[in-house]
Write a protein that holds these residues in place. Sequence first.
Motif, short mmCIF file in Angstrom:
data_model
loop_
_atom_site.label_atom_id
_atom_site.label_comp_id
_atom_site.label_asym_id
_atom_site.label_seq_id
_atom_site.Cartn_x
_atom_site.Cartn_y
_atom_site.Cartn_z
N ALA A 296 15.52 -44.38 47.19
CA ALA A 296 16.87 -44.76 46.76
C ALA A 296 16.85 -45.23 45.30
CB ALA A 296 17.42 -45.85 47.67
N PHE A 297 15.84 -45.99 44.95
CA PHE A 297 15.70 -46.51 43.58
C PHE A 297 15.50 -45.36 42.60
CE2 PHE A 297 12.68 -47.82 40.25
CZ PHE A 297 13.37 -48.85 39.64
N LEU A 298 14.58 -44.44 42.93
CA LEU A 298 14.32 -43.31 42.04
C LEU A 298 15.55 -42.41 41.89
CD1 LEU A 298 10.70 -42.38 43.18
CD2 LEU A 298 11.37 -43.52 41.05
N ASN A 299 16.20 -42.16 43.01
CA ASN A 299 17.41 -41.31 42.97
C ASN A 299 18.50 -41.95 42.08
OD1 ASN A 299 16.19 -39.48 44.66
ND2 ASN A 299 17.28 -40.14 46.50
N GLN A 300 18.62 -43.25 42.21
CA GLN A 300 19.65 -43.94 41.44
C GLN A 300 19.40 -43.85 39.93
OE1 GLN A 300 19.99 -48.12 42.32
NE2 GLN A 300 21.45 -48.51 40.65
N HIS A 301 18.14 -43.98 39.53
CA HIS A 301 17.85 -44.09 38.10
C HIS A 301 17.35 -42.79 37.46
CE1 HIS A 301 18.58 -48.36 38.24
NE2 HIS A 301 17.77 -48.47 39.28
N LEU A 302 17.00 -41.81 38.27
CA LEU A 302 16.52 -40.55 37.71
C LEU A 302 17.42 -39.36 38.03
CD1 LEU A 302 13.91 -42.31 37.46
CD2 LEU A 302 12.62 -40.23 37.83
N GLN A 303 18.11 -39.42 39.16
CA GLN A 303 18.90 -38.27 39.60
C GLN A 303 20.38 -38.39 39.24
OE1 GLN A 303 17.54 -35.62 40.81
NE2 GLN A 303 15.87 -36.04 42.21
N GLU A 304 20.86 -39.59 39.11
CA GLU A 304 22.31 -39.77 38.92
C GLU A 304 22.68 -39.92 37.45
OE1 GLU A 304 23.48 -43.07 41.33
OE2 GLU A 304 22.89 -42.10 43.20
#
Length: 304
Positions: A296-304
Amino acid sequence: MRRWFGLALISCFMVLIGALLQPASDRLIAAETESNYSAQQDYSQDYGQRLMHSHQGDRPIATPIVAQAPAIPVVSERVTYGSLEGTPVQGYLARPADATEPLPGLIVIHEWWGVNDNIEMMTDRLAGEGYTALAVDLFEGQVADTPEQAREQVQAALQTPERLEENLRQAFQYLQTEQESPSIASIGWCFGGTWSLNTALLFPEDLDAVVIYYGGQITTDAETLSPLQMPILGIFGELDDNPSPETVREFEATLNELGKSAEILIYEDADHAFANPSGTRYNAVAAEDAWNRTIAFLNQHLQE
């Protein structure tokens, strides 16, 4: 014979005079270099011993959990991502099988065991979440089966920290240029947790996120942490003493005082290496929750 003996005495005398006439600055530099080398030796031995204590009774034992499949099919390969003093450095690269465009990149940093089956599995799982994941090899091909071997390779690697830093710099550049990753984060466990934070310190403005799993040598020094610009996720165990919960709280407090974006978690009844399914400290409940929070952390800061 007397002639040769006389020449030898003159040679020794000249060497002695040369040493005495050596500029004071040169002598100070030499002494400082020797002192730094001795301090580095002491640090590497102490850190190796602390990790040895944290892994007392632990072994990298293969279990069915290690074979957990990634969320989507991935492809993986060995790649050369850099070169150190002319010696190629290879890592384990994984990405989604159907990827056609550049993806966010992850620098994946191994535990004190090295790049073993568990690290390759974790790299595959990370790739299965939509990332180009590169497991770097800070031990340059060495993989340990026992704590004694792991301690030796940690101590050997820490004798030349500048080599580890250059290794990570080239990994970052590989993801940025060869893989064209639009954003890059680092993630590591144990020894790799410490070096995940060190990667952030190497790229305080360029790294987009950092994940630290029980990195024993996290710094709590405000001046050192001040340059960090990326969000930070720290994952630790309540039963761990490397680092201790007190050190983790101090780390968290320092980050908060500096106004950093940081989420620090301490899991109850979880020890050092609790997220490693190939080890004897595995805590399935804590590990699964930590994994979900990591993604969730990676998706928030790298994917969005």
